[in-house]
Design an enzyme around this catalytic site. Structure first.
Site, short mmCIF file in Angstrom:
data_model
loop_
_atom_site.label_atom_id
_atom_site.label_comp_id
_atom_site.label_asym_id
_atom_site.label_seq_id
_atom_site.Cartn_x
_atom_site.Cartn_y
_atom_site.Cartn_z
N ARG A 78 0.79 30.05 37.79
CA ARG A 78 1.18 31.47 37.73
C ARG A 78 -0.06 32.35 37.88
O ARG A 78 0.02 33.50 38.32
CB ARG A 78 1.94 31.79 36.45
CG ARG A 78 2.27 33.25 36.28
CD ARG A 78 3.50 33.59 35.41
NE ARG A 78 3.68 32.78 34.24
CZ ARG A 78 2.93 32.83 33.14
NH1 ARG A 78 1.90 33.68 33.07
NH2 ARG A 78 3.17 32.05 32.12
N TYR A 131 9.31 52.54 54.14
CA TYR A 131 10.21 51.38 54.06
C TYR A 131 11.29 51.61 53.00
O TYR A 131 10.99 52.06 51.88
CB TYR A 131 9.35 50.15 53.74
CG TYR A 131 10.15 48.88 53.59
CD1 TYR A 131 10.78 48.30 54.69
CD2 TYR A 131 10.28 48.26 52.36
CE1 TYR A 131 11.51 47.13 54.55
CE2 TYR A 131 11.00 47.09 52.22
CZ TYR A 131 11.62 46.54 53.32
OH TYR A 131 12.35 45.38 53.18
N ASP A 204 0.39 51.00 53.14
CA ASP A 204 1.24 49.88 53.58
C ASP A 204 0.92 49.69 55.07
O ASP A 204 1.34 50.47 55.92
CB ASP A 204 2.71 50.22 53.35
CG ASP A 204 3.65 49.07 53.73
OD1 ASP A 204 3.23 48.22 54.55
OD2 ASP A 204 4.78 49.05 53.23
N LYS A 229 5.96 39.57 57.68
CA LYS A 229 6.08 40.07 59.04
C LYS A 229 5.02 39.42 59.93
O LYS A 229 5.09 38.24 60.17
CB LYS A 229 6.00 41.61 59.03
CG LYS A 229 6.83 42.26 57.89
CD LYS A 229 8.32 42.07 58.01
CE LYS A 229 9.13 42.39 56.75
NZ LYS A 229 8.93 43.68 56.13
C1 LIG Z 1 9.23 44.31 54.96
C2 LIG Z 1 8.41 45.43 54.51
C3 LIG Z 1 8.08 45.60 53.16
C4 LIG Z 1 8.59 44.69 52.08
O1 LIG Z 1 8.13 43.39 52.21
P1 LIG Z 1 8.98 42.10 51.76
O2 LIG Z 1 8.06 40.99 52.10
O3 LIG Z 1 10.26 42.11 52.52
O4 LIG Z 1 9.22 42.23 50.30
C5 LIG Z 1 7.26 46.67 52.82
N1 LIG Z 1 6.81 47.53 53.77
C6 LIG Z 1 7.12 47.39 55.06
C7 LIG Z 1 6.58 48.38 56.05
C8 LIG Z 1 7.94 46.35 55.49
O5 LIG Z 1 8.25 46.24 56.77
#
Ligand SMILES: *Cc1c(COP(=O)(O)O)cnc(C)c1O
Length: 419
Positions: A78, A131, A204, A229
């Site tokens: 963890r 998002y 982000d 992604k």
């Molecule tokens: C997918 C996404 C997230 C969240 O990520 P997860 O891995 O699905 O929890 C946050 N910001 C953006 C821009 C995203 O495309």
């Protein structure tokens, strides 16, 4: 196992080779490598049992104490795990930081960031186009902890300056923003943030990755990625990461991650570790394909608007050129059609797959109004430019000729002779 007889000269050759391979594990020995080299070699370990070229999966909950209190630095998974750490090394190589931390999802990364840095009474500024999961986190969870937040058009630094309050602690921006591709000038917002002591800027950077846009170099304090992604790139895992140059913030994030249990599982880290090795190479093709598709769509008589930062018609094209190394693989577009026709067009596509997520080898399409941004009111969506017929496209690695043929057949199926 050594199968040939070990003559003295051969033994010394083996030892020389072992020493060199073992050294390859240490990033600090290879400061001159470029990121595309580092993501492949930075985490290469010399696996003593078998010489396996891939970093092993340490699928373990706990670690043996050599004697009471004496470990090799790992106590319980963890807190930390060698395979997760190998992915963290690869991510820190592209972020340009000493450390990075991996989480079991992008949302776990954002949640841990909030738990680590915010307390009741604090104020947060969020990009108004962002998002959908981030909106849900703030609306349904963070709000209950006595933390205030405001959505601001972060494309306007003066609007961010106006929104700042004495209790502002965090500015969280997404650029390019999902799904309109609206850009925020990271350097300009960093300047606004840092005028007030104690305010941190987090970005982000999921759509660009540090390969195409290094937000820390541009002045942000914290870089966040959904590794689900582009980093993974193959739709195999869910994951997230955070990176910063600030050692104290890193240690605070590490403590909170260990406390609330948001670390990525080792198998997922191992899969993402295979993905990140081809990230720089994949991004080149994503960008090239997206450029071809965006121009083709823009020229199509049935397309009303294409949002792609690489197009000259994109209102923030100059900013994209300034802060991004390339224009990425994401875009959104609107048809000259009713919402029903737009959705029928999406359903008629055969090669482009209708699925949430982005940044993978497969070309994916979504309708944000019914998927990622379904929680917003129609009014808010309209104001932000997220029309009910808007189509978001994550351009994959297929040949663009095949993708264009797919669009052509879908246009013909829905609009007949007009297409
Ligand atoms: C997918 C996404 C997230 C969240 O990520 P997860 O891995 O699905 O929890 C946050 N910001 C953006 C821009 C995203 O495309």
């Amino acid at each position: 196992m050594e199968t040939r007889s070990a003559t003295p000269s051969r033994v010394s050759l083996i030892f020389t080779r072992r020493a060199r391979c073992a050294g390859e594990f240490l990033l600090s020995d290879q400061p001159s490598f470029q990121p595309s080299t580092k993501v492949i070699h930075s985490n290469r370990s010399y696996e003593k049992q078998s010489n396996s070229i891939l970093f092993p999966i340490h699928q373990t909950a706990t670690y043996i104490h050599e004697s009471v209190g004496v470990t090799k630095g790992y106590g319980y998974s963890r807190g930390a795990n060698p395979t997760v750490n190998a992915l963290e090394q690869a991510i820190s190589a592209i972020e340009g930081t000493a450390h990075a931390l991996c989480f079991r999802s992008g949302m776990a990364a954002i949640s841990t960031l909030c738990f680590a840095l915010l307390k009741a009474g604090d104020h947060v500024i969020l990009s108004e186009v962002i998002y959908g999961g981030t909106i849900r986190l703030f609306h349904q969870v963070i709000r209950n902890f006595g933390i205030e937040f405001d959505y601001v058009d972060t494309a306007k630094p003066e609007a961010v300056a106006t929104a700042m309050k004495p209790n502002t602690k965090l500015i969280f921006v997404e650029t390019p923003a999902n799904p309109t591709m609206r850009l925020t000038d990271i350097a300009a917002i960093a300047e606004v943030a840092h005028k007030q002591p104690g305010v941190l800027l987090a970005v982000d950077n999921t759509f660009m990755t540090p390969v195409l846009q290094n937000c820390l170099d541009l002045g942000a304090d914290i870089s966040m990625l959904s590794t689900t992604k582009y980093i993974d790139g193959h739709n195999a895992t869910i994951g997230g990461s955070l990176a910063t140059h600030d050692e104290a913030i890193t240690e605070r994030l590490r403590l909170v991650r260990k406390t609330i249990g948001t670390i990525q599982p080792p198998f997922d880290s191992w899969l993402a570790l295979q993905g990140i090795k081809t990230l720089p190479a994949r991004l080149e093709v994503h960008c090239r394909n997206a450029g071809v598709i965006a121009e083709w769509l823009e020229a199509h008589p049935l397309v009303a608007k294409v949002n792609y930062p690489g197009l000259k018609s994109f209102s923030q094209h100059e900013l994209a050129k300034k802060q991004q190394k390339a224009f990425g693989g994401m875009m959104s577009f609107e048809l000259k059609a009713t919402t029903e026709q737009a959705l029928a067009f999406m359903n008629a596509l055969k090669l482009c797959t209708c699925a949430e997520s982005l940044g993978s080898v497969e070309t994916l399409i979504t309708n944000p109004a019914t998927a990622s941004h379904c929680d917003l009111s129609d009014e808010t969506r309209d104001r932000l430019g997220i029309s009910s017929g808007l189509i978001r496209l994550s351009v994959g690695l297929e040949d663009p000729k095949d993708l264009i043929a797919d669009f052509e057949q879908a246009f013909a199926a829905i609009f007949g002779a007009k297409a």
